[in-house]
Structures are given as structure tokens and as C-alpha cells.
Scaffold this motif. Sequence first.
Motif, PDB file in Angstrom:
ATOM      1  N   MET A 120     -37.461 -25.232   9.030  1.00  0.00           N
ATOM      2  CA  MET A 120     -37.211 -25.949   7.434  1.00  0.00           C
ATOM      3  C   MET A 120     -37.286 -24.612   7.140  1.00  0.00           C
ATOM      4  SD  MET A 120     -36.161 -28.848   6.853  1.00  0.00           S
ATOM      5  CE  MET A 120     -35.818 -30.041   8.035  1.00  0.00           C
ATOM      6  N   ARG A 150     -28.801 -29.747  -4.467  1.00  0.00           N
ATOM      7  CA  ARG A 150     -29.683 -30.964  -4.455  1.00  0.00           C
ATOM      8  C   ARG A 150     -30.428 -30.865  -3.260  1.00  0.00           C
ATOM      9  NH1 ARG A 150     -30.333 -34.602  -8.712  1.00  0.00           N
ATOM     10  NH2 ARG A 150     -28.444 -34.918  -9.876  1.00  0.00           N
ATOM     11  N   TYR A 152     -30.787 -28.192  -1.366  1.00  0.00           N
ATOM     12  CA  TYR A 152     -31.699 -27.109  -1.341  1.00  0.00           C
ATOM     13  C   TYR A 152     -32.778 -26.941  -2.225  1.00  0.00           C
ATOM     14  CZ  TYR A 152     -28.892 -24.906   2.259  1.00  0.00           C
ATOM     15  OH  TYR A 152     -28.211 -24.768   3.391  1.00  0.00           O
TER      16      TYR A 152
ATOM     17  N   ALA B   8     -33.958 -34.949  -2.680  1.00  0.00           N
ATOM     18  CA  ALA B   8     -32.972 -34.544  -1.849  1.00  0.00           C
ATOM     19  C   ALA B   8     -32.165 -35.823  -1.418  1.00  0.00           C
ATOM     20  CB  ALA B   8     -33.402 -33.763  -0.610  1.00  0.00           C
ATOM     21  N   ALA B  11     -29.454 -36.697  -3.446  1.00  0.00           N
ATOM     22  CA  ALA B  11     -28.325 -36.140  -3.232  1.00  0.00           C
ATOM     23  C   ALA B  11     -26.984 -36.621  -2.450  1.00  0.00           C
ATOM     24  CB  ALA B  11     -28.599 -34.696  -2.409  1.00  0.00           C
ATOM     25  N   THR B  86     -17.579 -31.083   6.711  1.00  0.00           N
ATOM     26  CA  THR B  86     -18.701 -30.572   6.101  1.00  0.00           C
ATOM     27  C   THR B  86     -19.995 -30.846   6.775  1.00  0.00           C
ATOM     28  OG1 THR B  86     -19.029 -32.728   4.747  1.00  0.00           O
ATOM     29  CG2 THR B  86     -17.884 -30.966   3.774  1.00  0.00           C
ATOM     30  N   GLU B  88     -21.512 -29.352   9.314  1.00  0.00           N
ATOM     31  CA  GLU B  88     -22.324 -28.212   9.764  1.00  0.00           C
ATOM     32  C   GLU B  88     -23.324 -27.930   8.649  1.00  0.00           C
ATOM     33  OE1 GLU B  88     -20.729 -25.789  13.408  1.00  0.00           O
ATOM     34  OE2 GLU B  88     -19.625 -25.383  11.382  1.00  0.00           O
ATOM     35  N   TYR B  89     -22.584 -27.995   7.389  1.00  0.00           N
ATOM     36  CA  TYR B  89     -23.163 -27.528   6.103  1.00  0.00           C
ATOM     37  C   TYR B  89     -24.423 -28.443   5.809  1.00  0.00           C
ATOM     38  CZ  TYR B  89     -19.883 -23.977   5.744  1.00  0.00           C
ATOM     39  OH  TYR B  89     -19.235 -22.742   5.803  1.00  0.00           O
ATOM     40  N   THR B  90     -24.036 -29.970   5.888  1.00  0.00           N
ATOM     41  CA  THR B  90     -25.396 -30.864   5.673  1.00  0.00           C
ATOM     42  C   THR B  90     -26.510 -30.522   6.871  1.00  0.00           C
ATOM     43  OG1 THR B  90     -23.701 -32.367   4.613  1.00  0.00           O
ATOM     44  CG2 THR B  90     -25.709 -33.170   5.491  1.00  0.00           C
ATOM     45  N   MET B  91     -26.077 -30.554   7.853  1.00  0.00           N
ATOM     46  CA  MET B  91     -27.024 -30.155   8.997  1.00  0.00           C
ATOM     47  C   MET B  91     -28.045 -28.710   9.037  1.00  0.00           C
ATOM     48  SD  MET B  91     -26.978 -32.467  11.078  1.00  0.00           S
ATOM     49  CE  MET B  91     -26.220 -33.880  11.983  1.00  0.00           C
ATOM     50  N   MET B  92     -27.210 -27.830   8.383  1.00  0.00           N
ATOM     51  CA  MET B  92     -28.001 -26.579   8.020  1.00  0.00           C
ATOM     52  C   MET B  92     -28.778 -26.647   6.825  1.00  0.00           C
ATOM     53  SD  MET B  92     -25.216 -23.510   8.441  1.00  0.00           S
ATOM     54  CE  MET B  92     -26.406 -22.352   7.407  1.00  0.00           C
ATOM     55  N   ALA B  93     -28.657 -27.709   5.916  1.00  0.00           N
ATOM     56  CA  ALA B  93     -29.543 -27.828   4.720  1.00  0.00           C
ATOM     57  C   ALA B  93     -30.888 -28.080   5.196  1.00  0.00           C
ATOM     58  CB  ALA B  93     -28.960 -28.848   3.670  1.00  0.00           C
ATOM     59  N   PRO B  94     -31.824 -27.516   4.084  1.00  0.00           N
ATOM     60  CA  PRO B  94     -33.348 -27.864   4.615  1.00  0.00           C
ATOM     61  C   PRO B  94     -33.811 -29.370   4.038  1.00  0.00           C
ATOM     62  CG  PRO B  94     -33.070 -26.458   2.574  1.00  0.00           C
ATOM     63  CD  PRO B  94     -31.486 -26.803   3.085  1.00  0.00           C
ATOM     64  N   VAL B  95     -33.144 -30.219   4.672  1.00  0.00           N
ATOM     65  CA  VAL B  95     -33.673 -31.430   4.359  1.00  0.00           C
ATOM     66  C   VAL B  95     -33.861 -32.127   5.789  1.00  0.00           C
ATOM     67  CG1 VAL B  95     -32.481 -31.853   2.412  1.00  0.00           C
ATOM     68  CG2 VAL B  95     -31.365 -32.391   4.389  1.00  0.00           C
ATOM     69  N   HIS B  96     -35.023 -33.338   5.886  1.00  0.00           N
ATOM     70  CA  HIS B  96     -35.379 -33.762   7.210  1.00  0.00           C
ATOM     71  C   HIS B  96     -34.349 -34.920   7.136  1.00  0.00           C
ATOM     72  CE1 HIS B  96     -39.176 -32.059   7.590  1.00  0.00           C
ATOM     73  NE2 HIS B  96     -39.521 -32.015   6.446  1.00  0.00           N
ATOM     74  N   ARG B  97     -34.022 -35.135   8.550  1.00  0.00           N
ATOM     75  CA  ARG B  97     -33.049 -36.178   8.860  1.00  0.00           C
ATOM     76  C   ARG B  97     -33.349 -37.440   8.275  1.00  0.00           C
ATOM     77  NH1 ARG B  97     -29.602 -33.672   8.525  1.00  0.00           N
ATOM     78  NH2 ARG B  97     -30.209 -32.088   9.941  1.00  0.00           N
TER      79      ARG B  97
END
Lengths: 311, 265
Positions: A120, A150, A152, B8, B11, B86, B88-97
Amino acid sequence: MARIGRTTDEDPPVTATLLRKPKTFVPDRLAVPAEAQPLDAALPALLVEGVTKRFTVGRKKKPVLAIDNVSLRLERGGVFGILGANGSGKSTLIRLVSGLLTLDEGRVEVFGHDIARDEMTVKRLINRVSVDAAFFKKLSPMENLLFAARLYGLDPGTAREDAYAILERLGIAKKRVDRPVEQMSRGMQQKVAIARALLTSPALLLLDEPTTGLDPRSKLEVQAFIEEVRLTHDASIVLTTHDLDEADRLCDRISVLNDGRVVAEDSPNGLKRLVAERHGQEPTLHNVFMTYTGRSLDEDVEEDAEPDDND
Amino acid sequence: MLTHELKASYAFVERNFNLSRRYWGWELAFLVYSAAGALSISFIGVQLGDARLLLTLMVGAIFWNYLSVVFSWIAETISVERWEGTLEYTMMAPVHRSTHLLGSVAYAMVFGLVHTTAILLAMIVFFPDLALTSANPLTVVSFFILGSFSFVGIAMLAAILPLLYVERGAQMTFVLQSVLLLVSGVYYPIEVLPGWMQVLSHLSPATYAIDGVRRGLIDGVPVTELTGDIWPLLVMGVVLIPFGLWAFGRAERYAKQTGKLKRVG
Ligand SMILES: Nc1ncnc2c1ncn2[C@@H]1O[C@H](COP(=O)(O)OP(=O)(O)O)[C@@H](O)[C@H]1O
Ligand SMILES: [Mg+2]
């Protein structure tokens, strides 16, 4: 954390959030404990050590060695170029660093954080621009950008302002940001992609062939912007390209990648000197590339003609 | 920390809302399609002149509509992003699954309610003199809620398929949905099915949820007397949601090992 106010009579700041925090890249809006300490200046922005990645496609075929024991070190504030023909493994390397692929062997650290263990934290520190500007095409640039903001953990109000500023600097007018992305040219879309990445103030920015497929003018604009980002901000950049001039212009270190292996690494001038001294050739990046990969980038072979995975 | 995750996950709600807005033509077409489907099934009851059958079919059509809308919004979490490019971009974001899926689930439920209300209104226009005087609203609401949650886990499992099977995944989700329709007694009692199919019926949460809604709406049975329908739903929700999350994590890891998230570019 306090945000330094913007003076209105100035030019709009390039990457607004970056400008306001010129030297410390502590992402301030996310309460992840590991980020409580500021980034250690002595740590490299990116450390890749002995990384290997294989792909197996189909049942019987033997695995493709996409990345073969690659190591590299990017110091903070630098621009590291990865130069290679199509299929040499550039995107795979970027994806490994982005956490989109798992490592078969080796390790990767971003500002001292192991990408697997501190997932993370690392995710918050990086962002990426890929060759295809990937957006929800029916949504507007602003909707796409605010979605990213959002995710991030950015405040949407502030992010919107910042997005306007970054887009404006990239030549995308305010009135343009509410119409669907699909109505924009490739060049414009790529600029929006860059804006999306900068919006999250990444400490490590991964640019995977950001100018490939752009018309010459957009290409120059994007290159100028990358130059500007590196001059004005404390961002460290990895840039993959198969454009020799681009690598020469933008990078302060270059790794030449061939069939997943690093075949040469130095500063652009160092590489040129090397071919001149060792091989008695004219000091050009073209000759560097020819010498170390045995091929010319002009006659770039498209060896990867397998179908797209998007059906 | 928790509020960060909630924000998040919003979002995804906001983004899906924007997508619905921009694809409004499709949404409208889909609504008409669903309403027409529900009405045509209900007219079978009219033809046979059986008021109870009419009600039974209507409840089946409406509630199935709700469940399948919720199911598809969750199950398509991955395939939509793969289609747009998109992912890969969502998977790269710092959010838990879990945050990601929570957002999908929340939007799916809100969207499902709005969609289903529209169909309900269409039904009322066509069949204005339906007598629901004996309905027990508490039972109906309880089973709506229980049914939703028990379906979430299955929908998450379905969402995994497009991660594992790049091309066929979305089609497999479709098959799963149609099998659920077949075995869950949506339009007929499950007793009419062949024995082996009834085994599947008992594994589908929709079977219990629709039975509960029907009994509450048509017969006015209080929720306290329907424990036979309640506990399977509770168990399925409690077991399948964590299992779905866990399986999703495994599938994501597998996709990252084998390069299935994306390969070009
Ligand atoms: N997801 C994947 N699945 C299977 N093979 C892949 C995948 N990604 C890359 N490859 C293979 O790995 C090699 C390097 O590809 P890539 O990293 O995309 O090269 P580049 O970006 O330099 O063009 C190629 O042979 C390619 O076919
Ligand atoms: Mg590539």
C-alpha cells in the motif's frame, strides 16, 4: 499538512500539488503508518535487484523469459531511461515495478519500501503512464481524473483545482475537460493520462513509452513537459522508449534492454563514449544500440503479433 | 483509516453513477427490456385467470430483476474495466480490494432498487387492481435485505471469472446467472424440477429469498415464521462474502503471476 498558497498572478503551476511541496514527498493525505517518516534522501528512488519474470502462454509452449536477471538503481530526482525494441521487456519491467505482475525472482524497492511487503505504501508513492491512454472513454477527463484522485485519497475539491492547473499547463482548456475523453485526439488523451499520474504527486513516476504513436508536435510537447517536471519537481522518473533522441534528451542514465536482459548501462554520453572508445564507432546512441543489441531500432521487428486480450 | 476506505469506495459509486449517466441510452433500453420481460411473464397469469398465479409470477419477475441487476453490477466489476482498458490503473491504486468491491456492491444495490422500483411502477400501471391487502411489509423488506447480502458473495465469485479467463470470463458469468434463474424457483415451485436440479435449488440463495418475499407479500406471513428461509440466507451471506473476498485476492494474485491483467502496451 499545510499547503502553501498559490499566488494568483503567477503562471499556473505545473503540477500544482508537487509545487506546493517542493522537497518533501510525504503524501500528506493518507494515514498509512509507514509514511509517517519522510522519505530518506539517501535511499534510491527505485532499486531493482536480480529480477526475473517468465510467461507461459498456452499449455505446451515453453515459458518466455520476458525479464532476465535485471538490476538497476535510480537515484532520487533522476530520469532513468530504458531503451529497447518492441518485445524487449520494457513494459514487463514497468509492470513488475507497478505491482501489476509478481516477481518470479529478485526484489524491488521504492524509496526503501519492498513492493511486496509494503504494497500500500508503495502504491501511494508511484504512478504510471502507459502507451495506451486508458480511460473510461465516455466519461470526461475531469471525471476520470477525479475518480483517480478519490482512489488516492485526495480531497476532491483540491484535486479538481489541481487538475485544472495541470491540464491548462498541458494546453487543455477548462472548457474542454467536461466532454467525453473519446472525443479527444490521441495526443490530448496522452496528456490527460500524464495529468492523471501527476495529480497524485507520485514520488516515482513510471512512463512507459509516453510518446509512442503521437504526432511529432504532441511528441515534442510531451517531451518538453517531462523535462519541465523533472526540473521543477522532486519526482524521480523511469522512462521507457524506443526513441533514441528522446532517451538522449530526457534521461541521465540509460539501460539498453535486449530480450529481457540489460546489455549496457551508463549515462547517454558514457554510452556514446563507450562505443567510440571500445568499438571505434561514431559516438551516437544509434551505434550504441546496434552494437549492444545487434539490431537497429529503425528496423524494429514486431515479433509479438499475438492477439490483443481485449477481444 | 476506516473513513479513508469508505471515501475510496465512494469513488466507485460515483464513477459507476457517471457511467450510468453517460450510457443512459443503454440503461433506458435495458429498463424497457426488463419491464417488458416482467410484464410478458405476468400475462401468463392473466391468461389463466388465476390471481394467485399472477402475483406469484409478478413477484418472481420483479425480485429476480432486482437480484440479477445487483448480480451483474458486481460481477462486471472487472470486465467493465477490462473493456475500457482501465483495469491496471484501478489495480495500481492504493485501495484494498475489499474497498473496491464494497463500492461496487453499494452502487449495485442502489441501482438495483431504482431499477426495480421503475419496473414495479410499470406493473402497477398494467395491473392496477391487484390486491396486496394481506402483505406483510416487514417480511418483504427483510428478505430484500437478506437476499441482497446472500447474493453479494456469489456475485463476487462471478466477478473473479473475468480475472482468470480473459476472454471467456464475462460469458461464464452470464451462464451462471441463467442457471441461477433456472434452479431458484423464480416462476415455479422448485418441486417441479428434476431431483438433481433441486439439489442445486437448495444451494441458491435466490430460492430462499424469493420464497420469503412471496410468502410475505402474498400470504402475509410474519418474518418470525420464516426461519427456514432465513438461516440459509444468513449462512450464505456470512460464508460467501468472506470467501468471495478471499477468492478474489487469490485470483488477483494468480492474474499477476501469469500476466492476465493485461498484456499489450
Ligand atoms: N502478460 C503477458 N503474457 C504473456 N507474455 C507476455 C505478457 N507480457 C509480455 N509478454 C511477453 O514478454 C516479452 C516482453 O514484452 P513487453 O514487456 O511487452 O516488451 P516491450 O514493452 O519492450 O515491447 C514479449 O515476448 C511478450 O510477448
Ligand atoms: Mg511495451
